[in-house]
Motif scaffolding. Sequence first.
Motif, mmCIF file in Angstrom:
data_model
loop_
_atom_site.group_PDB
_atom_site.id
_atom_site.type_symbol
_atom_site.label_atom_id
_atom_site.label_comp_id
_atom_site.label_asym_id
_atom_site.label_seq_id
_atom_site.Cartn_x
_atom_site.Cartn_y
_atom_site.Cartn_z
ATOM 1 N N CYS A 306 41.167 46.279 53.283
ATOM 2 C CA CYS A 306 40.108 46.476 54.236
ATOM 3 C C CYS A 306 38.581 45.865 53.941
ATOM 4 C CB CYS A 306 39.644 47.920 54.750
ATOM 5 S SG CYS A 306 41.028 48.734 55.216
ATOM 6 N N LEU A 307 38.602 45.407 52.511
ATOM 7 C CA LEU A 307 37.300 45.140 52.091
ATOM 8 C C LEU A 307 37.635 43.960 51.201
ATOM 9 C CD1 LEU A 307 35.784 48.256 50.516
ATOM 10 C CD2 LEU A 307 35.263 47.183 52.745
ATOM 11 N N PRO A 308 38.011 42.655 51.815
ATOM 12 C CA PRO A 308 38.606 41.548 51.241
ATOM 13 C C PRO A 308 37.521 40.868 50.418
ATOM 14 C CG PRO A 308 38.242 41.144 53.743
ATOM 15 C CD PRO A 308 37.993 42.817 53.419
ATOM 16 N N GLY A 309 36.108 41.259 50.859
ATOM 17 C CA GLY A 309 35.024 40.318 50.079
ATOM 18 C C GLY A 309 34.608 41.264 48.834
ATOM 19 N N VAL A 310 34.999 42.594 48.589
ATOM 20 C CA VAL A 310 34.850 43.122 47.525
ATOM 21 C C VAL A 310 35.876 42.971 46.434
ATOM 22 C CG1 VAL A 310 34.136 45.465 46.545
ATOM 23 C CG2 VAL A 310 33.557 44.790 48.964
ATOM 24 N N ASP A 311 35.439 42.918 45.003
ATOM 25 C CA ASP A 311 36.398 42.776 43.876
ATOM 26 C C ASP A 311 36.471 44.142 43.376
ATOM 27 O OD1 ASP A 311 38.049 42.143 41.923
ATOM 28 O OD2 ASP A 311 36.478 41.147 40.655
ATOM 29 N N LEU A 312 37.605 44.596 43.579
ATOM 30 C CA LEU A 312 38.093 45.973 43.204
ATOM 31 C C LEU A 312 39.096 46.069 42.017
ATOM 32 C CD1 LEU A 312 38.783 47.902 46.535
ATOM 33 C CD2 LEU A 312 36.782 48.021 45.079
ATOM 34 N N ALA A 313 39.024 45.003 41.388
ATOM 35 C CA ALA A 313 39.967 44.652 40.080
ATOM 36 C C ALA A 313 39.763 45.723 39.000
ATOM 37 C CB ALA A 313 40.095 43.285 39.405
ATOM 38 N N ASP A 314 38.352 46.128 38.868
ATOM 39 C CA ASP A 314 38.005 47.147 37.562
ATOM 40 C C ASP A 314 38.649 48.332 38.102
ATOM 41 O OD1 ASP A 314 36.631 44.878 36.328
ATOM 42 O OD2 ASP A 314 34.764 45.483 37.092
#
Length: 330
Positions: A306-314
């Motif tokens: 839903c948030l493709p532009g946000v990096d949630l790898a951490d």
Amino acid sequence: MIATKLSQYEYILILQICRFQSRLFIQYYNSAKIGQTHWESNPGLSRLLSIRLYRQFIRPQFEYGLAISCFNIKQVAVLEKAQNTCLRMIFGGHSTSSTSVFRHLGNLPSMRERILTLGFKFVYRAFWLPDEALFTLLQPVLTNPAHQWFKLLANPIWLSLSNRQNADSKACKHAIRSFLNQGLFLQRSQQILLSACRPSLGVDPILWLPMTNYERSRFIRWRMGWLPGRPQPCSCGLHTTSRHHVIECTGAAIRLHLYSTVQPNPIDYVLNMLPLKKPKNNKNNAFWIFTWPILCRIMLDIEQICLPGVDLADHAATDRGQLFLNWLPK
């Protein structure tokens, strides 16, 4: 003597009091810096603690005189609006967002339910007053069927008691709970999101079980329909990010070892199984040790879709449900 109905002046007064109390609650939230929309970055009070503060200090102001009053639909709507304003400050909703799911998560009845519950308690206690009490002495004089007392006797919870004159406190608690359960059943039949929540009264464990702010935020937003939120093109390129599609796209049922037809859906099915108190033994530990980290990862995957532009790898390293697993008995 109690008036038979509220005058226009009294109705306007109620409206002004509710607006004033709502503004006080908003000022309290702003001063405490806990009224932010983004819960993950919010260092203030938890949602459950905020609900407790509202129930203890704010709602009693709305409830003053409700037990001996009879309201019409418009007047009840004023009270509902005042409560909704406070609740939206707690969970960060916009001015028109629904509060029914959040009320259910926090075990908060509607103001209409509170009016009937308080009215029922007043009627019940009136029959157990001492013989020398003022209201006991007044009862023989109250013979006019149009009097407020007879309107209070028409309380649906009071009428549901089979043996009203000899009812004990246990029977009264059962009558109130049955009334609230009937209301919940009716609402669940009319609202899809609410029907996916726990079918019983009580605080939802996602509000108090140990987990990170990000994990709790995803679960609450999922319950309220904010995750996935407004449909947008999915990263798979096949469908939009509807609630049903993200469950299929992430393979939630397969990863959780559940049937795809499980009701209401694989994610809410597991959330509805969360313990209501700390287990005394480790009989079910194996299930949660396997399931909980996978469920937390599924919710992270849904948020990434839903948030493709946000990096949630951490978040993959920190949001693995470890706090809940540490809470389980060894």
